[in-house]
Design a protein around this motif. Structure first.
Motif, PDB file in Angstrom:
ATOM      1  N   SER A 103       0.864  -1.184   0.000  1.00 14.93           N
ATOM      2  CA  SER A 103       0.000   0.000   0.000  1.00 14.93           C
ATOM      3  C   SER A 103       0.903   1.237   0.000  1.00 14.93           C
ATOM      4  N   ASP A 104       0.540   2.237  -0.765  1.00 14.62           N
ATOM      5  CA  ASP A 104       1.316   3.472  -0.923  1.00 14.62           C
ATOM      6  C   ASP A 104       2.684   3.249  -1.563  1.00 14.62           C
ATOM      7  N   VAL A 105       2.823   2.176  -2.354  1.00 10.81           N
ATOM      8  CA  VAL A 105       4.068   1.934  -3.083  1.00 10.81           C
ATOM      9  C   VAL A 105       3.802   2.130  -4.573  1.00 10.81           C
ATOM     10  N   ASN A 106       4.638   2.949  -5.194  1.00  6.84           N
ATOM     11  CA  ASN A 106       4.550   3.133  -6.640  1.00  6.84           C
ATOM     12  C   ASN A 106       5.559   2.228  -7.333  1.00  6.84           C
ATOM     13  N   ALA A 107       6.842   2.373  -6.999  1.00  3.15           N
ATOM     14  CA  ALA A 107       7.892   1.569  -7.617  1.00  3.15           C
ATOM     15  C   ALA A 107       8.338   0.481  -6.650  1.00  3.15           C
ATOM     16  N   LEU A 108       8.165  -0.766  -7.060  1.00  6.85           N
ATOM     17  CA  LEU A 108       8.595  -1.907  -6.252  1.00  6.85           C
ATOM     18  C   LEU A 108       9.648  -2.677  -7.023  1.00  6.85           C
ATOM     19  N   GLU A 109      10.822  -2.833  -6.423  1.00  4.44           N
ATOM     20  CA  GLU A 109      11.888  -3.607  -7.036  1.00  4.44           C
ATOM     21  C   GLU A 109      12.099  -4.895  -6.245  1.00  4.44           C
ATOM     22  N   LEU A 110      12.214  -5.985  -6.967  1.00  4.11           N
ATOM     23  CA  LEU A 110      12.625  -7.257  -6.391  1.00  4.11           C
ATOM     24  C   LEU A 110      14.068  -7.458  -6.830  1.00  4.11           C
ATOM     25  N   GLU A 111      14.988  -7.485  -5.875  1.00  4.32           N
ATOM     26  CA  GLU A 111      16.410  -7.623  -6.159  1.00  4.32           C
ATOM     27  C   GLU A 111      16.849  -9.052  -5.850  1.00  4.32           C
TER      28      GLU A 111
END
Length: 137
Positions: A103-111
């Motif tokens: 919630s409230d995340v625009n850019a999510l990176e999975l590293e």
């Protein structure tokens, strides 16, 4: 979710069917991971642009049975808007389930990287990271 739904994935990633920790015919997204630690290296990434429109992301991750090395530990780190949300270490022959609050995340990176605390990490060879059952809610 499919690979095409991720933001500008590199050619490291591919969709196919894999075997992970004895589960066969897993339909997922996979990439070869050969970087130990993040201190001096840029980890392989998959990015989602969520537009602050979702509450939860769930997925499974593990190392493909056909990975070059069975001695590596895969590290999966989730970063939302530049802040770490979760980090998990996944040894060979294990499956890790993730449920992330986005919630409230625009850019999510999975590293994805290899655990630098594993003895001789740089010499043990690559692993193939697999991500599957990806669901946004």
């Amino acid at each position: 979710m499919t690979l095409s739904e991720f933001f500008s994935p590199t050619n490291t990633w591919a969709e196919n069917r894999y075997s992970v920790a004895g589960e066969t015919d897993v339909s997922g997204i996979a990439g070869e991971i050969d970087q130990c630690g993040i201190t001096y290296n840029s980890p392989e990434k998959l990015e989602l642009r969520l537009a602050n429109s979702f509450d939860q992301l769930s997925f499974k991750a593990g190392q493909a049975d056909q990975s070059e090395s069975s001695k590596q530990t895969l590290v999966v780190r989730a970063v939302g808007n530049g802040n770490q949300i979760d980090i998990q270490r996944i040894p060979f022959n294990k499956i890790q389930e993730f449920t992330l609050d986005v919630s409230d995340v625009n850019a999510l990176e999975l590293e994805f990287l290899l655990d630098e605390d594993v003895t001789d990490c740089n010499r043990l060879g690559k692993t193939t990271a697999v991500v599957w059952d990806i669901e946004l809610q």
